[in-house]
Design an enzyme around this catalytic site. Structure first.
Site, PDB file in Angstrom:
ATOM      1  N   GLY A  37    -106.084  -0.627 -12.230  1.00  0.00           N
ATOM      2  CA  GLY A  37    -106.751  -1.189 -11.055  1.00  0.00           C
ATOM      3  C   GLY A  37    -106.126  -2.514 -10.632  1.00  0.00           C
ATOM      4  O   GLY A  37    -105.673  -3.296 -11.459  1.00  0.00           O
ATOM      5  N   ARG A  85    -102.793   4.888 -12.115  1.00  0.00           N
ATOM      6  CA  ARG A  85    -103.350   4.929 -13.474  1.00  0.00           C
ATOM      7  C   ARG A  85    -102.631   5.967 -14.335  1.00  0.00           C
ATOM      8  O   ARG A  85    -103.174   6.471 -15.310  1.00  0.00           O
ATOM      9  CB  ARG A  85    -104.847   5.230 -13.421  1.00  0.00           C
ATOM     10  N   GLU A 143    -122.059  -1.559 -15.408  1.00  0.00           N
ATOM     11  CA  GLU A 143    -122.019  -0.138 -15.054  1.00  0.00           C
ATOM     12  C   GLU A 143    -122.080   0.755 -16.295  1.00  0.00           C
ATOM     13  O   GLU A 143    -122.528   1.900 -16.238  1.00  0.00           O
ATOM     14  CB  GLU A 143    -120.757   0.187 -14.254  1.00  0.00           C
ATOM     15  N   ASP A 166    -112.424  -6.705 -16.088  1.00  0.00           N
ATOM     16  CA  ASP A 166    -113.406  -6.556 -17.165  1.00  0.00           C
ATOM     17  C   ASP A 166    -113.119  -7.497 -18.331  1.00  0.00           C
ATOM     18  O   ASP A 166    -113.981  -7.709 -19.183  1.00  0.00           O
ATOM     19  CB  ASP A 166    -113.406  -5.125 -17.705  1.00  0.00           C
TER      20      ASP A 166
END
Length: 366
Positions: free
Chosen positions: A10, A81, A234, A138
């Site tokens: 990402g 990815r 999430e 993250d």
């Protein structure tokens, strides 16, 4: 010396400053720099014998090519990815090595998260010189305290959470804000703390609705504006939740179950009889220009990567530990999983970050 650069996984703000830093540092040494487009996928599309395929999937990074890109988010090299070991047709590691050899690339710098850096470690194990740079909003790459993109993601999240307060108050509801973080709750923990929300649910600690719902209802009633704010990862789980763990590992568009924020909101409305607002920040967390910290880390990591290649110290992953730039073996990320230190940083009973000791802790508290 000719070095290659790619970005995978990402996108995050801070990649372009890093690319510019790599290019300028290498050019100052008289080296050539080639950027590979679309991460590892770009390699699989290149046939070195066909000039058109090389031109379509790579770009010479001269001074003009990287001019001004540091002010822009995302990645000018685009991304994917792809893992060449798991594509249809079998392991394509050999093709990647062939392309690097055919194009005369002496060393490779890879910018990515867990997936991209795992293949970087694999390529290094085949004997090719690689330096990897961790990036992910993250902040969950094992072996480093900080990844490019984390600070901007937190900044975006805090701004959005606080902006949502006006609507939550106007409608006197409980607002549930879902942030990215499938395995790690760091983004939710820190954004929730900085925005001073009422409750924060992280991926590491399953939430008991019998405890959480009364707390949120009490939060709403205790405030003159008659609203409450809750942030949730999430990847968070609700006690008694029947959602499949496997689904949580898929991209949002491929999951079969309803997002955890909506499942929590439904419980609040059904059991606590309170109105809700649900907001998934999703890709807004990773969009836009990098903040000052991600510019700084991007520039620093880029310069350090070139220095490591110049010194012949490849097979390394760059890292930040206790606030200091350093480097570790490139396969370090394979040795564990980076998650929130729950006992030190989180109050399980109240669903809130806790900050009991500050002295001696690194910036970002990790």
């Amino acid at each position: 010396m000719r070095i290659g650069v790619l970005t995978g996984g990402g996108d995050v703000p801070g990649l372009n400053p890093c690319i510019r830093s790599i290019a300028l540092s290498a050019l100052d040494r008289g080296w050539e720099v080639i950027g590979f487009r679309r991460g590892w996928q770009g390699f699989l599309e290149i046939d070195p014998a066909e000039r058109e395929s090389v031109a379509a999937h790579s770009i010479v990074l001269d001074r003009e090519a990287v001019r001004g890109i540091d002010r822009v988010g995302g990645t000018m090299l685009h991304t994917s990815r792809t893992d060449p070991r798991t594509v249809a047709g079998g392991d394509r590691t050999g093709h990647v090595l062939m392309v690097l050899d055919a194009l005369g690339v002496d060393a490779l710098i890879t910018l990515g998260g867990d997936g991209t850096l795992r293949f970087s470690a694999h390529l290094s194990a085949q004997g090719f010189p690689v330096v990897s740079i961790p990036k992910t909003m993250d902040n969950d790459v094992f072996g480093t305290d900080y990844c490019i993109g984390f600070s901007t993601a937190i900044t975006r999240s805090v701004d959005a959470i606080n902006a949502l307060r006006t609507t939550a108050e106007s409608h006197e509801r409980i607002a549930i804000v879902e942030l990215f973080g499938r395995r790690s709750g760091e983004t939710a923990l820190l954004a929730g703390f900085l925005a001073q929300v009422d409750r924060t649910v992280i991926a590491e600690v399953p939430a008991d609705p019998d405890v959480l719902l009364p707390l949120l209802a009490a939060d709403r009633r205790s405030r003159p504006g008659a609203y409450a704010m809750c942030v949730i990862s999430e990847g968070a789980k609700l006690a008694g939740d029947e959602a499949e763990d496997g689904d949580r590992r898929l991209s949002a568009t491929r999951r079969s179950e309803t997002a955890v924020s909506r499942r929590l909101a439904l419980l609040i409305e059904q059991r606590a009889k309170e109105g809700t607002i649900v907001q998934q920040l999703a890709y807004l967390m990773r969009s836009g220009d990098p903040d000052a910290l991600d510019r700084m880390v991007g520039f620093a990591f880029g310069g350090l990567a070139v220095q490591k290649i110049e010194a012949g110290e490849t097979g390394r992953m760059l890292a930040l530990r206790d606030g200091n730039y350093c480097h570790v073996p490139i396969d370090t990320l394979l040795g564990g999983t980076k998650t929130v230190d729950v006992d030190r940083l989180y109050d399980r009973a109240r669903y809130r970050p806790k900050l009991t000791h500050v002295e001696g802790m690194p910036m970002f508290l990790y």
